[in-house]
Design a protein around this motif. Structure first.
Motif, PDB file in Angstrom:
ATOM      1  N   GLY A 144       0.713  -1.225  -0.002  1.00 22.55           N
ATOM      2  CA  GLY A 144      -0.022  -0.202  -0.054  1.00 22.55           C
ATOM      3  C   GLY A 144       0.690   1.396  -0.094  1.00 22.55           C
ATOM      4  O   GLY A 144       0.948   1.740   1.043  1.00 22.55           O
ATOM      5  N   TYR A 145       0.980   1.813  -1.181  1.00 27.61           N
ATOM      6  CA  TYR A 145       1.270   3.181  -1.329  1.00 27.61           C
ATOM      7  C   TYR A 145       2.321   3.690  -0.411  1.00 27.61           C
ATOM      8  O   TYR A 145       3.558   2.994  -0.113  1.00 27.61           O
ATOM      9  N   ASN A 146       2.166   4.753   0.509  1.00 29.29           N
ATOM     10  CA  ASN A 146       3.179   5.388   1.154  1.00 29.29           C
ATOM     11  C   ASN A 146       2.930   4.770   2.791  1.00 29.29           C
ATOM     12  O   ASN A 146       3.538   5.286   3.536  1.00 29.29           O
ATOM     13  N   LYS A 147       2.363   3.690   2.697  1.00 28.41           N
ATOM     14  CA  LYS A 147       2.398   3.161   4.206  1.00 28.41           C
ATOM     15  C   LYS A 147       3.497   2.569   4.679  1.00 28.41           C
ATOM     16  O   LYS A 147       4.204   1.629   4.070  1.00 28.41           O
ATOM     17  N   LEU A 148       4.110   2.979   5.921  1.00 22.67           N
ATOM     18  CA  LEU A 148       5.546   2.630   6.380  1.00 22.67           C
ATOM     19  C   LEU A 148       5.106   1.857   7.696  1.00 22.67           C
ATOM     20  O   LEU A 148       4.504   2.224   8.380  1.00 22.67           O
ATOM     21  N   ILE A 149       5.638   0.573   7.883  1.00 25.01           N
ATOM     22  CA  ILE A 149       5.704  -0.192   9.128  1.00 25.01           C
ATOM     23  C   ILE A 149       7.029  -0.045   9.755  1.00 25.01           C
ATOM     24  O   ILE A 149       8.223  -0.450   9.164  1.00 25.01           O
ATOM     25  N   TYR A 162       7.008   5.608  -4.113  1.00 32.01           N
ATOM     26  CA  TYR A 162       7.116   6.146  -2.700  1.00 32.01           C
ATOM     27  C   TYR A 162       7.508   7.483  -2.882  1.00 32.01           C
ATOM     28  O   TYR A 162       8.448   7.968  -3.626  1.00 32.01           O
ATOM     29  N   ASN A 163       6.947   8.340  -1.892  1.00 29.25           N
ATOM     30  CA  ASN A 163       7.512   9.597  -1.961  1.00 29.25           C
ATOM     31  C   ASN A 163       7.806   9.851  -0.321  1.00 29.25           C
ATOM     32  O   ASN A 163       6.713   9.359   0.624  1.00 29.25           O
ATOM     33  N   GLU A 164       9.027  10.428  -0.143  1.00 30.66           N
ATOM     34  CA  GLU A 164       9.367  10.565   1.163  1.00 30.66           C
ATOM     35  C   GLU A 164       8.482  11.221   2.194  1.00 30.66           C
ATOM     36  O   GLU A 164       8.043  12.106   1.960  1.00 30.66           O
ATOM     37  N   GLN A 165       8.526  10.845   3.511  1.00 30.11           N
ATOM     38  CA  GLN A 165       7.598  11.425   4.511  1.00 30.11           C
ATOM     39  C   GLN A 165       8.714  12.080   5.439  1.00 30.11           C
ATOM     40  O   GLN A 165       9.731  11.762   5.436  1.00 30.11           O
TER      41      GLN A 165
END
Lengths: 113, 116
Positions: free
Chosen positions: A97-102, B102-105
């Motif tokens: 899912g896209y920009n979701k980070l764990i 991805y684009n950085e957070q």
């Protein structure tokens, strides 16, 4: 469920010692991997990331990490730490899912002069 | 400085209080995130907004209520919290949370919340 495991909650080293922080993730598909650092009182900032290509990734401040797909690992290394490396280090995985980070639970590193 | 600011930096509140956390980003991003950082636990994603629309609510209790009036501002309204809600609340922003690539957070410094 996807998860990230960081083996050590707290590491204490002397300056010039070598550093290796472990990170394992549980996900069988394509992943993007990250290490973030949080210096005392400061915001989380990106240290390095792996998306594809060379599994040995070099980041800022002399840090590097190696992606070993067969071991589901992305360990962070630095050959010689400095007092200024005292911080908390977080491993993170992005999958699906896209920009979701764990994120992992973090490893607190203390470097003594 | 990452271009993401959070206020207040520290907050102490009683269980019956109502308070709000504020996040502002100056990066021209369209996605904003709330995370909870508790000691010895992984960062937990709470909410995601993309172009002011909520795209993720990670099973967060209703005593936490987010609001995103525009792409630059994000609030977290708090009411009748519990002591276990004490944590560091982090805000982040990125270009777009729905892109496949991805684009950085970019993270703010956080608000340290203590619930008595």
């Amino acid at each position: 469920a996807q998860s990230v495991s960081q083996h050590n909650h707290h590491v204490i080293l002397s300056e010039a010692a070598s550093l290796e922080l472990g990170c394992n993730y549980s996900y069988g598909g394509t992943v993007n991997l990250f290490w973030y650092v949080q210096y005392p009182g400061q915001h989380l900032q990106l240290l390095l990331k792996y998306f594809s290509g060379d599994p040995l990734v070099k980041g800022i401040k002399g840090f590097e990490a190696e992606f070993i797909k067969s071991k589901f690992s992305f360990n962070l290394r630095k050959p010689s730490v400095q007092w200024s490396d005292t911080a908390e280090y977080f491993c993170a995985v992005r999958s699906g899912g896209y920009n979701k980070l764990i994120f992992g639970a973090g490893t607190r590193l203390a470097v003594h002069p | 400085e990452t271009g993401v600011t959070q206020t207040p930096r520290h907050l102490v509140m009683g269980m019956t209080n109502k308070k709000s956390l504020k996040c502002e980003q100056h990066l021209g991003h369209n996605a904003m995130y709330w995370y909870k950082q508790s000691a010895k636990k992984p960062l937990e994603l709470m909410f995601v907004y993309n172009f002011k629309e909520q795209t993720e609510n990670n099973s967060v209790p209703s005593r936490f209520s987010p609001e995103c009036p525009n792409s630059s501002h994000l609030f977290l309204h708090l009411h009748t919290l519990q002591p276990e809600d004490s944590a560091l609340y982090l805000c982040a922003s990125s270009q777009d949370s729905q892109r496949v690539s991805y684009n950085e957070q970019f993270f703010g410094p956080g608000t340290r919340l203590t619930v008595l």
